[in-house]
Write a protein that holds these residues in place. Structure first.
Motif, mmCIF file in Angstrom:
data_model
loop_
_atom_site.group_PDB
_atom_site.id
_atom_site.type_symbol
_atom_site.label_atom_id
_atom_site.label_comp_id
_atom_site.label_asym_id
_atom_site.label_seq_id
_atom_site.Cartn_x
_atom_site.Cartn_y
_atom_site.Cartn_z
ATOM 1 N N LEU A 78 1.030 -1.148 -0.151
ATOM 2 C CA LEU A 78 -0.037 0.117 0.003
ATOM 3 C C LEU A 78 0.845 1.294 -0.125
ATOM 4 N N LYS A 79 0.322 2.201 -0.631
ATOM 5 C CA LYS A 79 0.972 3.804 -0.802
ATOM 6 C C LYS A 79 -0.069 4.700 -0.712
ATOM 7 N N THR A 80 0.418 5.889 -0.256
ATOM 8 C CA THR A 80 -0.373 6.870 -0.033
ATOM 9 C C THR A 80 0.510 8.176 -0.664
ATOM 10 N N VAL A 81 0.861 8.200 -1.772
ATOM 11 C CA VAL A 81 2.006 9.044 -2.476
ATOM 12 C C VAL A 81 1.101 10.019 -3.596
ATOM 13 N N ASP A 82 1.848 10.955 -3.891
ATOM 14 C CA ASP A 82 1.481 11.812 -5.029
ATOM 15 C C ASP A 82 1.712 11.120 -6.161
ATOM 16 N N THR A 83 2.825 10.570 -6.446
ATOM 17 C CA THR A 83 3.168 9.838 -7.664
ATOM 18 C C THR A 83 4.055 8.517 -7.264
ATOM 19 N N VAL A 84 3.507 7.372 -7.943
ATOM 20 C CA VAL A 84 4.133 6.053 -7.574
ATOM 21 C C VAL A 84 5.451 6.122 -8.636
ATOM 22 N N LEU A 85 6.606 5.756 -7.930
ATOM 23 C CA LEU A 85 7.767 5.838 -8.481
ATOM 24 C C LEU A 85 8.243 4.315 -8.822
ATOM 25 N N ASP A 86 9.343 4.200 -9.731
ATOM 26 C CA ASP A 86 9.644 3.119 -10.112
ATOM 27 C C ASP A 86 10.233 2.216 -9.047
ATOM 28 N N ILE A 87 10.881 2.747 -8.047
ATOM 29 C CA ILE A 87 11.120 2.111 -6.858
ATOM 30 C C ILE A 87 10.196 1.311 -5.975
ATOM 31 N N HIS A 88 8.929 1.995 -6.415
ATOM 32 C CA HIS A 88 7.783 1.374 -5.295
ATOM 33 C C HIS A 88 7.391 0.023 -6.275
ATOM 34 N N HIS A 89 7.429 0.007 -7.525
ATOM 35 C CA HIS A 89 7.270 -0.947 -8.487
ATOM 36 C C HIS A 89 8.612 -2.241 -8.149
ATOM 37 N N MET A 90 9.820 -1.736 -7.986
ATOM 38 C CA MET A 90 10.804 -2.535 -7.593
ATOM 39 C C MET A 90 10.851 -3.098 -6.467
ATOM 40 N N GLN A 91 10.518 -2.474 -5.389
ATOM 41 C CA GLN A 91 10.133 -2.962 -4.122
ATOM 42 C C GLN A 91 8.972 -4.032 -4.187
ATOM 43 N N LEU A 92 8.108 -4.094 -4.812
ATOM 44 C CA LEU A 92 7.047 -4.988 -4.777
ATOM 45 C C LEU A 92 7.523 -6.297 -5.567
ATOM 46 N N LEU A 93 8.201 -6.027 -6.615
ATOM 47 C CA LEU A 93 8.967 -7.230 -7.407
ATOM 48 C C LEU A 93 10.009 -7.745 -6.493
ATOM 49 N N THR A 94 10.750 -7.216 -5.792
ATOM 50 C CA THR A 94 11.784 -7.861 -4.837
ATOM 51 C C THR A 94 11.043 -8.691 -3.969
ATOM 52 N N TYR A 95 10.022 -8.105 -3.091
ATOM 53 C CA TYR A 95 9.197 -8.972 -2.026
ATOM 54 C C TYR A 95 8.622 -10.159 -2.851
ATOM 55 N N LEU A 96 8.237 -9.963 -4.055
ATOM 56 C CA LEU A 96 7.544 -11.401 -4.601
ATOM 57 C C LEU A 96 8.857 -12.190 -4.710
ATOM 58 N N ARG A 97 10.000 -11.782 -5.419
ATOM 59 C CA ARG A 97 11.260 -12.866 -5.434
ATOM 60 C C ARG A 97 11.777 -13.207 -4.138
ATOM 61 N N LEU A 98 11.801 -12.539 -3.113
ATOM 62 C CA LEU A 98 12.366 -12.891 -1.790
ATOM 63 C C LEU A 98 11.574 -14.067 -1.196
ATOM 64 N N SER A 99 10.088 -13.656 -1.283
ATOM 65 C CA SER A 99 9.068 -14.753 -0.748
ATOM 66 C C SER A 99 8.680 -15.850 -1.515
ATOM 67 N N GLY A 100 8.968 -15.789 -2.607
ATOM 68 C CA GLY A 100 8.368 -16.957 -3.675
ATOM 69 C C GLY A 100 6.966 -16.824 -3.957
ATOM 70 N N HIS A 101 6.261 -15.844 -3.717
ATOM 71 C CA HIS A 101 4.861 -15.603 -4.027
ATOM 72 C C HIS A 101 5.101 -15.161 -5.459
ATOM 73 N N ARG A 102 3.818 -15.485 -6.283
ATOM 74 C CA ARG A 102 3.695 -15.481 -7.676
ATOM 75 C C ARG A 102 2.883 -13.965 -7.986
ATOM 76 N N LEU A 103 2.219 -13.353 -6.978
ATOM 77 C CA LEU A 103 1.499 -12.182 -7.434
ATOM 78 C C LEU A 103 1.408 -11.090 -6.410
ATOM 79 N N GLY A 104 1.427 -9.960 -7.125
ATOM 80 C CA GLY A 104 1.503 -8.714 -5.867
ATOM 81 C C GLY A 104 0.618 -7.680 -6.273
#
Length: 128
Positions: A78-104
């Motif tokens: 979850l975010k409450t920001v004026d603009t979603v940045l590339d780092i926010h997308h990368m954060q979720l992709l990293t969480y998926l990779r670290l956890s082994g989950h397939r969807l975020g």
């Protein structure tokens, strides 16, 4: 239940929360409201789930937390920001990779229309 079905229910719940609360609140308010909506929908939801980082075969507790984990399958960041940045997308992709989950889902509640604030990220997910 398949991740895609869970994702649909999460998006519905996010819509309901956004209609009721609108933009401009703290992330924690949306987290609590979204958890409530998801539980009303019959889904198992965990908040602030610890995510260790594995480095050279050692699990290191470095303070990473998943905002929400739904049905032990879908990560919701979850975010409450004026603009979603590339780092926010990368954060979720990293969480998926670290956890082994397939969807975020990355959901930014600080938007006039919630559909503009929902981003889907996959890690090896198929439509099956």
């Amino acid at each position: 239940m398949h991740e895609n079905d869970i994702s649909y229910l999460i998006r519905q719940a996010a819509y309901q929360v956004h209609v009721a609360l609108g933009p401009g609140l703290l992330e924690s308010a949306y987290e609590a409201a979204l958890m409530h909506e998801l539980r009303l929908a019959g889904l198992r939801v965990q908040s602030q789930v610890a995510l260790p980082m594995v480095y050279k075969d050692i699990a290191l507790e470095v303070g990473y937390r998943l905002d929400l984990l739904v049905e032990d399958k879908v990560i919701v960041e979850l975010k409450t920001v004026d603009t979603v940045l590339d780092i926010h997308h990368m954060q979720l992709l990293t969480y998926l990779r670290l956890s082994g989950h397939r969807l975020g889902l990355l959901i930014n509640f600080n938007v006039p229309l919630i559909k503009a604030g929902i981003y889907r990220k996959v890690n090896g997910l198929t439509d099956q």
